[in-house]
Design an enzyme around this catalytic site. Sequence first.
Site, mmCIF file in Angstrom:
data_model
loop_
_atom_site.group_PDB
_atom_site.id
_atom_site.type_symbol
_atom_site.label_atom_id
_atom_site.label_comp_id
_atom_site.label_asym_id
_atom_site.label_seq_id
_atom_site.Cartn_x
_atom_site.Cartn_y
_atom_site.Cartn_z
ATOM 1 C CE LYS A 84 7.296 2.603 -12.019
ATOM 2 N NZ LYS A 84 6.417 1.411 -11.948
ATOM 3 C CB SER A 159 7.004 0.063 -8.233
ATOM 4 O OG SER A 159 6.542 0.023 -9.573
ATOM 5 C CB SER A 183 3.568 -0.708 -10.276
ATOM 6 O OG SER A 183 4.222 -1.495 -9.318
HETATM 7 N N1 GLN Z 1 4.101 -4.613 -5.820
HETATM 8 C C1 GLN Z 1 4.307 -5.577 -6.848
HETATM 9 C C2 GLN Z 1 5.687 -6.135 -6.759
HETATM 10 O O1 GLN Z 1 6.413 -5.717 -5.929
HETATM 11 C C3 GLN Z 1 4.014 -5.007 -8.190
HETATM 12 C C4 GLN Z 1 5.110 -4.203 -8.734
HETATM 13 C C5 GLN Z 1 4.797 -3.651 -10.091
HETATM 14 O O2 GLN Z 1 3.671 -3.687 -10.570
HETATM 15 N N2 GLN Z 1 5.849 -3.163 -10.736
HETATM 16 O O3 GLN Z 1 6.063 -6.983 -7.502
#
Ligand code: GLN
Length: 491
Positions: A84, A159, A183
């Site tokens: 990532k 994400s 994410s």
């Molecule tokens: N979708 C969640 C957010 O927007 C989680 C994001 C994540 O785990 N980095 O905060």
Amino acid sequence: MSEATNLTAMTAAELAEKIHNREVSSREVTQAHLDRIAEVDGDIHAFLHVGSEAALAAADAVDKALDAGEQPASPLAGVPLALKDNLVTTDAPTTAGSKMLDGYLSPYDATVTARLRAAGIPILGKTNMDEFAMGSSTENSAFGPTKNPQDTARTPGGSGGGTAAALAANEAPIGIGSDTGGSVRQPAALTDTVGVKPTYGQVSRYGLIACASSLDQVGPAARSVLDAALLHEVIAGHDPMDATSVDREVPGVVAAARQGANGDLKGVKVGVVAQLNGGEGFQPGVVESYRAALKQLEAQGAELVEVDCPRFADALNAYYLIMPCEVSSNLARFDGMRYGHRGGDDGRHSAAEVMAISRAEGFGPEVKRRIMLGTYALSVGYYDAYYLQAQRVRTLVAQDFARAYEKVDVLATPTTPTTAFKLGEKVEDPLEMYAFDLCTLPLNLAGQAGMSLPGDRASDTGLPVGLQLMAPAFADDRLYRVGAAFEAGRK
Ligand code: GLN
């Protein structure tokens, strides 16, 4: 199937065995994945950067050591990986999906990056993500969204949609994500792959570009539970460079995955969370798949126990206060002076103006929204009403978990309330996007461990559904035991 197709369809454990037996070289395996990336990634867009040369050099080093009769540096030595783009690397740019960091080259490797290298794992490239890991669909990436290989009109989640899509498209056998509110797990659910959020403090965050520091955790992603376990053991463990890293033995997750592979769940108590097993917002096909999963666990010997976690209903609200508060603080450093893109640097603007212009140009709309929300919630007049209140809810959520784990070994829920939504479907509605994290974020608030793994596809949409397993802090091994058993039971 040609040999190259064969190599990209195999699990990491299978590839490692072939590489270590010298049936195939790490270079061949790495090249096969690079070829696959060249073939499909123009469409999927899982990668923001592909590091062919560095990956092949790392593969060659593994081959050379094995040819010289050395033991493999790790059980995954020679198996390539997708990283990532919020984990820093000295030999490839790190952008965290933001224009703010476009072209940034880190002077040091993240601890996770360094551990991957030491384990002999070639890094194929850096994967797409929502900007600074804020989002649920990769549509907040400054570099364009990733498509879901299961249906390219749909999102792979976020994400970390890039890593999950790379796995689902056979561009990489294993990958790394970060999980602040889901994410790693949520994209896994949407792409029919496996994703794990380890216990908070188990994997080093040194060199992970911070999103919300009390929630962030790096985790493994793969196409099988055993592969995720093998990768988990490579990246986990104490790191003095991360103040939140816990100096405690990492549970034997590989042994647990191997134990689970016999499919026997006798004596295991699985909690069914009353608040997250269907109802409003849940797609019927997802609930059906989830119920089938529970039935299967029961048939394998597990005992199902209903548990009540009333404060989970408030977890979403608490998360979306705490998370932006931490974001507003963490992202203050990206001002074009200390870090990041600089705009308005033409000699006609004051320092304050340069910072304002840099941030206006460098950040996308969701990041700006969260910085503003967080700054507001932390301001003197509102701190008690919002931030402190959310922290109290956080404690109550943790208490719900603690009570549940007095009765059961793991909890099981659907990973997401629906299957993958269409690209563009939720971009205009941030609240709907946030609500998609309903099932995944409670455990981040409590610092605990979770996994998503493939269940039956939804009969109504034909798309993948993830089963989420949750376990208490530092009992990550339970996820792997139950997960591997569930996986074996589906075959
Ligand atoms: N979708 C969640 C957010 O927007 C989680 C994001 C994540 O785990 N980095 O905060």
